[in-house]
Design a protein around this motif. Structure first.
Motif, PDB file in Angstrom:
ATOM      1  N   ILE A 293       0.834  -1.206   0.000  1.00 36.18           N
ATOM      2  CA  ILE A 293       0.000   0.000   0.000  1.00 36.18           C
ATOM      3  C   ILE A 293       0.869   1.257   0.000  1.00 36.18           C
ATOM      4  N   ALA A 294       0.550   2.210  -0.902  1.00 34.75           N
ATOM      5  CA  ALA A 294       1.275   3.491  -0.956  1.00 34.75           C
ATOM      6  C   ALA A 294       0.568   4.509  -0.060  1.00 34.75           C
ATOM      7  N   VAL A 295       1.364   5.182   0.783  1.00 35.31           N
ATOM      8  CA  VAL A 295       0.825   6.170   1.726  1.00 35.31           C
ATOM      9  C   VAL A 295       1.588   7.484   1.521  1.00 35.31           C
ATOM     10  N   PRO A 296       0.905   8.643   1.516  1.00 29.99           N
ATOM     11  CA  PRO A 296       1.598   9.922   1.337  1.00 29.99           C
ATOM     12  C   PRO A 296       2.630  10.159   2.451  1.00 29.99           C
ATOM     13  N   ASN A 297       3.837  10.575   2.061  1.00 23.82           N
ATOM     14  CA  ASN A 297       4.900  10.755   3.068  1.00 23.82           C
ATOM     15  C   ASN A 297       4.988  12.189   3.580  1.00 23.82           C
ATOM     16  N   LYS A 298       4.316  13.154   2.923  1.00 22.39           N
ATOM     17  CA  LYS A 298       4.408  14.573   3.299  1.00 22.39           C
ATOM     18  C   LYS A 298       3.111  15.287   2.967  1.00 22.39           C
ATOM     19  N   GLY A 299       3.035  16.555   3.399  1.00 20.96           N
ATOM     20  CA  GLY A 299       1.939  17.430   2.976  1.00 20.96           C
ATOM     21  C   GLY A 299       0.634  17.169   3.691  1.00 20.96           C
ATOM     22  N   SER A 300      -0.436  17.760   3.166  1.00 18.02           N
ATOM     23  CA  SER A 300      -1.754  17.742   3.817  1.00 18.02           C
ATOM     24  C   SER A 300      -2.337  16.346   3.962  1.00 18.02           C
ATOM     25  N   LEU A 301      -1.946  15.420   3.077  1.00 17.57           N
ATOM     26  CA  LEU A 301      -2.552  14.090   3.110  1.00 17.57           C
ATOM     27  C   LEU A 301      -1.877  13.172   4.124  1.00 17.57           C
ATOM     28  N   SER A 302      -0.622  13.443   4.417  1.00 22.71           N
ATOM     29  CA  SER A 302       0.202  12.494   5.147  1.00 22.71           C
ATOM     30  C   SER A 302      -0.317  12.192   6.563  1.00 22.71           C
TER      31      SER A 302
ATOM     32  N   PRO B 223       3.116  12.302  -2.473  1.00 26.58           N
ATOM     33  CA  PRO B 223       1.699  12.203  -2.869  1.00 26.58           C
ATOM     34  C   PRO B 223       1.496  12.269  -4.380  1.00 26.58           C
ATOM     35  N   LYS B 224       2.282  13.123  -5.051  1.00 26.06           N
ATOM     36  CA  LYS B 224       2.119  13.275  -6.510  1.00 26.06           C
ATOM     37  C   LYS B 224       2.519  12.027  -7.284  1.00 26.06           C
ATOM     38  N   ASP B 225       3.357  11.189  -6.674  1.00 20.32           N
ATOM     39  CA  ASP B 225       3.873  10.008  -7.385  1.00 20.32           C
ATOM     40  C   ASP B 225       3.003   8.761  -7.172  1.00 20.32           C
ATOM     41  N   ILE B 226       2.103   8.816  -6.196  1.00 18.95           N
ATOM     42  CA  ILE B 226       1.419   7.584  -5.762  1.00 18.95           C
ATOM     43  C   ILE B 226       0.610   6.931  -6.879  1.00 18.95           C
ATOM     44  N   ALA B 227      -0.137   7.743  -7.657  1.00 20.67           N
ATOM     45  CA  ALA B 227      -0.954   7.148  -8.733  1.00 20.67           C
ATOM     46  C   ALA B 227      -0.053   6.481  -9.777  1.00 20.67           C
ATOM     47  N   ILE B 228       1.121   7.055  -9.992  1.00 17.01           N
ATOM     48  CA  ILE B 228       2.037   6.485 -10.993  1.00 17.01           C
ATOM     49  C   ILE B 228       2.551   5.123 -10.513  1.00 17.01           C
ATOM     50  N   TYR B 229       2.933   5.042  -9.234  1.00 12.95           N
ATOM     51  CA  TYR B 229       3.380   3.748  -8.682  1.00 12.95           C
ATOM     52  C   TYR B 229       2.263   2.712  -8.752  1.00 12.95           C
ATOM     53  N   VAL B 230       1.056   3.117  -8.358  1.00 19.36           N
ATOM     54  CA  VAL B 230      -0.057   2.156  -8.329  1.00 19.36           C
ATOM     55  C   VAL B 230      -0.390   1.691  -9.752  1.00 19.36           C
ATOM     56  N   SER B 231      -0.345   2.626 -10.711  1.00 21.73           N
ATOM     57  CA  SER B 231      -0.688   2.234 -12.096  1.00 21.73           C
ATOM     58  C   SER B 231       0.371   1.292 -12.671  1.00 21.73           C
ATOM     59  N   ALA B 232       1.608   1.370 -12.143  1.00 21.70           N
ATOM     60  CA  ALA B 232       2.669   0.491 -12.646  1.00 21.70           C
ATOM     61  C   ALA B 232       2.464  -0.954 -12.201  1.00 21.70           C
ATOM     62  N   GLY B 233       1.606  -1.171 -11.204  1.00 20.82           N
ATOM     63  CA  GLY B 233       1.188  -2.527 -10.868  1.00 20.82           C
ATOM     64  C   GLY B 233       1.978  -3.200  -9.759  1.00 20.82           C
ATOM     65  N   LYS B 234       3.029  -2.573  -9.233  1.00 21.64           N
ATOM     66  CA  LYS B 234       3.822  -3.223  -8.172  1.00 21.64           C
ATOM     67  C   LYS B 234       3.198  -3.000  -6.797  1.00 21.64           C
TER      68      LYS B 234
ATOM     69  N   VAL C 117      -8.851   6.181  -1.841  1.00 21.44           N
ATOM     70  CA  VAL C 117      -8.057   4.973  -2.054  1.00 21.44           C
ATOM     71  C   VAL C 117      -8.112   4.693  -3.554  1.00 21.44           C
ATOM     72  N   ILE C 118      -6.953   4.420  -4.148  1.00 25.78           N
ATOM     73  CA  ILE C 118      -6.927   4.131  -5.589  1.00 25.78           C
ATOM     74  C   ILE C 118      -6.351   2.737  -5.844  1.00 25.78           C
ATOM     75  N   ARG C 119      -6.700   2.213  -7.009  1.00 22.78           N
ATOM     76  CA  ARG C 119      -6.113   0.954  -7.489  1.00 22.78           C
ATOM     77  C   ARG C 119      -5.805   1.137  -8.977  1.00 22.78           C
ATOM     78  N   ARG C 120      -5.000   0.229  -9.542  1.00 23.63           N
ATOM     79  CA  ARG C 120      -4.758   0.253 -10.978  1.00 23.63           C
ATOM     80  C   ARG C 120      -6.089   0.016 -11.681  1.00 23.63           C
ATOM     81  N   THR C 121      -6.373   0.779 -12.737  1.00 20.25           N
ATOM     82  CA  THR C 121      -7.663   0.652 -13.412  1.00 20.25           C
ATOM     83  C   THR C 121      -7.915  -0.804 -13.802  1.00 20.25           C
ATOM     84  N   GLY C 122      -9.067  -1.311 -13.389  1.00 19.05           N
ATOM     85  CA  GLY C 122      -9.458  -2.679 -13.750  1.00 19.05           C
ATOM     86  C   GLY C 122      -8.814  -3.756 -12.894  1.00 19.05           C
ATOM     87  N   ALA C 123      -7.985  -3.401 -11.899  1.00 16.25           N
ATOM     88  CA  ALA C 123      -7.338  -4.431 -11.057  1.00 16.25           C
ATOM     89  C   ALA C 123      -8.411  -5.177 -10.254  1.00 16.25           C
TER      90      ALA C 123
END
Ligand code: ATP
Ligand code: PRP
Ligand code: MG
Length: 282
Positions: free
Chosen positions: A4-13, A50-61, A181-187
């Motif tokens: 699971i990816a969690v924001p490490n900084k900013g308003s979401l963390s 936080p800005k990178d999280i969707a990219i990591y999740v879409s990559a599938g790892k 909460v996000i997941r890779r599209t169609g996962a």
């Protein structure tokens, strides 16, 4: 192990880690930790920008992540929201010096500063406005004063940052956002581990939104009382030792609890109590 990816900084963390902690997961003790394994819950947390999280999740790892809806859209990543989390609520808006830009069409040929180029470029294209976009990492409100842009597009919550910079919003909100909460599209979200994770977070959301209400009322007032506290499936009704009285127990929305207590009291109900819910599975 669920990853699971969690924001490490900013308003979401902070709010994201607080929610995970409330859901029974271990969270990192200090902000330099990048990975945390919670063996009891079979979960591995990755603390990412936080800005990178969707990219990591879409990559599938990574199986799922917590990020802002606006960051998800901005990234253009192949990922989708599966559960809104109710914090980091904001709108995304254009702003400029009062009177400098009246509407969207006025932006043609001008320069807009933003940290969210993806959202802005997509919106301008949809609206058929030809303007330049300049990327800044933050404190975007200052860009106009310093001559870098004619207008900005940024996150607005209370509007304090805009007011302090002497700026005013114009046009419709570009989007509304909250943590999701996000997941890779169609996962596969039928996956048992993902389902268990989502149920835990939903339990926290319900526990934050509802309180448990208990009261005693005369049997002849029960229908009217139950109409005020219908509960989720229906309230629990138990007999009382005193003839003609019953005890009622139901979940009610926390923000309505005081009004409901007043109305129940007026009906003749007594011993009206509310208690916090610490966790739940509906
Ligand atoms: N003041 C705010 N109120 C509510 N939500 C906010 C606020 N500022 C940013 N957000 C939300 O937080 C997310 C942005 O997180 P991010 O950590 O990138 O920005 P940040 O909180 O401004 O931190 P940073 O200082 O690193 O820029 C977005 O989803 C955005 O909508
Ligand atoms: O409407 P408000 O309640 O003022 O909130 C909005 C401001 O909060 C965030 O800024 P942050 O403090 O994170 O600084 P940043 O611009 O460097 O990201 C956001 O980028 C806005 O500037
Ligand atoms: Mg910011």
């Amino acid at each position: 192990m669920l990853r699971i990816a969690v924001p490490n900084k900013g308003s979401l963390s902070g709010p994201a880690s607080a929610m995970l902690h409330e859901a029974g997961y271990q969270q990192r003790k200090e902000s330099k930790e990048l990975v945390l394994v919670d063996p009891d819950n079979e979960v591995e947390f990755f603390y990412l920008r936080p800005k990178d999280i969707a990219i990591y999740v879409s990559a599938g790892k990574l199986d799922i992540g917590i990020t802002g809806e606006d960051l998800l859209i901005d990234s253009g990543a192949h990922a989708e929201s599966i559960l809104p989390l109710g914090f980091a609520r904001s709108t995304f808006r254009f702003a400029a010096k009062p009177g400098a830009v009246k509407n969207l069409a006025d932006l043609a040929g001008r320069t807009i500063a933003t940290s969210y180029e993806g959202i802005v470029a997509k919106y301008l294209a949809e609206q058929g406005v030809d303007a330049s976009v300049v990327h800044l990492d933050g404190a975007v409100e200052t860009a106009i004063e310093l001559g870098v842009a004619d207008a900005i597009a940024d996150v607005v919550e209370t509007g304090t940052s805009l007011r302090n910079a002497g700026l005013e919003v114009f046009g419709d909100p570009i989007m509304r956002s909250e943590a999701v909460v996000i997941r890779r599209t169609g996962a596969d979200t039928e996956d048992a581990k993902v389902q268990q994770f989502l149920r835990r977070l939903q339990g926290v959301l319900v526990a934050r939104t509802y309180v448990m209400m208990d009261y005693d009322c005369r049997a002849e007032h029960l229908d009217a009382a139950v109409a005020l506290t219908p509960g989720l499936e229906g309230p629990t009704i138990s007999p009382l030792h005193s003839e003609g009285w019953v005890a009622v127990r139901a979940m009610v929305l926390a923000k309505e609890a005081q009004r409901i207590m007043d109305d129940l009291y007026a009906l003749g109900a007594r011993a009206i109590l509310t208690t916090a819910i610490h966790a739940c599975r509906l």
